[in-house]
Design an enzyme around this catalytic site. Sequence first.
Site, PDB file in Angstrom:
ATOM      1  N   ARG A 297       0.815  -1.221   0.000  1.00  0.00           N
ATOM      2  CA  ARG A 297       0.000   0.000   0.000  1.00  0.00           C
ATOM      3  C   ARG A 297       0.844   1.265   0.000  1.00  0.00           C
ATOM      4  NH1 ARG A 297      -2.846  -0.298   5.391  1.00  0.00           N
ATOM      5  NH2 ARG A 297      -0.732  -0.979   5.916  1.00  0.00           N
TER       6      ARG A 297
ATOM      7  N   ARG B   3      21.535  27.038  -2.442  1.00  0.00           N
ATOM      8  CA  ARG B   3      21.010  28.041  -1.506  1.00  0.00           C
ATOM      9  C   ARG B   3      21.872  28.030  -0.243  1.00  0.00           C
ATOM     10  NH1 ARG B   3      15.802  29.598  -3.313  1.00  0.00           N
ATOM     11  NH2 ARG B   3      14.782  28.069  -4.667  1.00  0.00           N
TER      12      ARG B   3
ATOM     13  N   HIS C 233      23.346  30.189   4.965  1.00  0.00           N
ATOM     14  CA  HIS C 233      22.557  31.098   5.781  1.00  0.00           C
ATOM     15  C   HIS C 233      22.750  30.809   7.266  1.00  0.00           C
ATOM     16  CE1 HIS C 233      19.733  31.155   2.034  1.00  0.00           C
ATOM     17  NE2 HIS C 233      20.760  31.979   1.887  1.00  0.00           N
TER      18      HIS C 233
ATOM     19  N   LYS D 136      17.504  24.290  13.125  1.00  0.00           N
ATOM     20  CA  LYS D 136      16.702  23.784  12.016  1.00  0.00           C
ATOM     21  C   LYS D 136      16.710  22.259  11.998  1.00  0.00           C
ATOM     22  CE  LYS D 136      17.747  27.750   9.030  1.00  0.00           C
ATOM     23  NZ  LYS D 136      18.425  28.195   7.791  1.00  0.00           N
TER      24      LYS D 136
ATOM     25  N   HIS E 278      23.850  26.969   7.173  1.00  0.00           N
ATOM     26  CA  HIS E 278      23.134  25.918   6.441  1.00  0.00           C
ATOM     27  C   HIS E 278      23.007  26.283   4.969  1.00  0.00           C
ATOM     28  CE1 HIS E 278      19.358  23.913   4.946  1.00  0.00           C
ATOM     29  NE2 HIS E 278      20.065  22.887   5.371  1.00  0.00           N
TER      30      HIS E 278
ATOM     31  N   GLU F 146      19.222  37.803  10.131  1.00  0.00           N
ATOM     32  CA  GLU F 146      19.632  36.661   9.319  1.00  0.00           C
ATOM     33  C   GLU F 146      20.603  37.103   8.236  1.00  0.00           C
ATOM     34  OE1 GLU F 146      16.466  34.108   8.137  1.00  0.00           O
ATOM     35  OE2 GLU F 146      15.404  34.332  10.037  1.00  0.00           O
TER      36      GLU F 146
END
Length: 207
Positions: free
Chosen positions: A23, A59, A62, A72, A119, A143
């Site tokens: 399933r 990306r 940061h 995070k 990150h 940030e």
Amino acid sequence: MKIRPLGIEGAWEITPQQHGDPRGLFMEWYRFDRLAEAVGHPLRLAQGNLSVSARGVVRGIHFADVPPGQAKYVTCVRGAVLDVVVDLRVGSPTFGRWEGVRLDDVDRRAVYLSEGLGHGFCALTDDATLSYLCSTTYNPTGEHAVHPLDPDLGIEWPVDEPQLSARDAAAPSLARARESGLLPDHATCRSYVARLGPDGMPQSAGN
């Protein structure tokens, strides 16, 4: 699930146990109690983000001011990425070091990184979709970013021509960010994390 510390203090890899049959499958991709046992305090859930990227997009890197910083918990729900943790904490024994973990929709691993760590990630597939839980809400004034292609970091991005946002392309090098006092301090980060209580919030000195 298995929780394994990475080579950078404050970062862990989480591998869930998947239960499948014809399933489909089921798994626990996040357990606050298991994570708290490993890292020493619960993750305060303040915001959840979803990021979708085309193949070759990079990306990061940061990070947020500490205090309060932003822890995070990151997983890839579609496709695959190389997720990267960078130690940006001035004074840390592993300052400037990076470590990468493949996150994908097969093994369904996650990465947890604590306050003060940088990150970033590179999308290895089109429509690579990251879901991540954050300990604080978005704060644009607190940030920042370090250039992900800085040769001093030497991150081995698995793409020939990384696609960067305008913000990331204009980010300072690690050396420039350090000279300007932008980077978090290792001792401050450790002190802040040590004061996090059972609700994931910092406790006063008297508690």
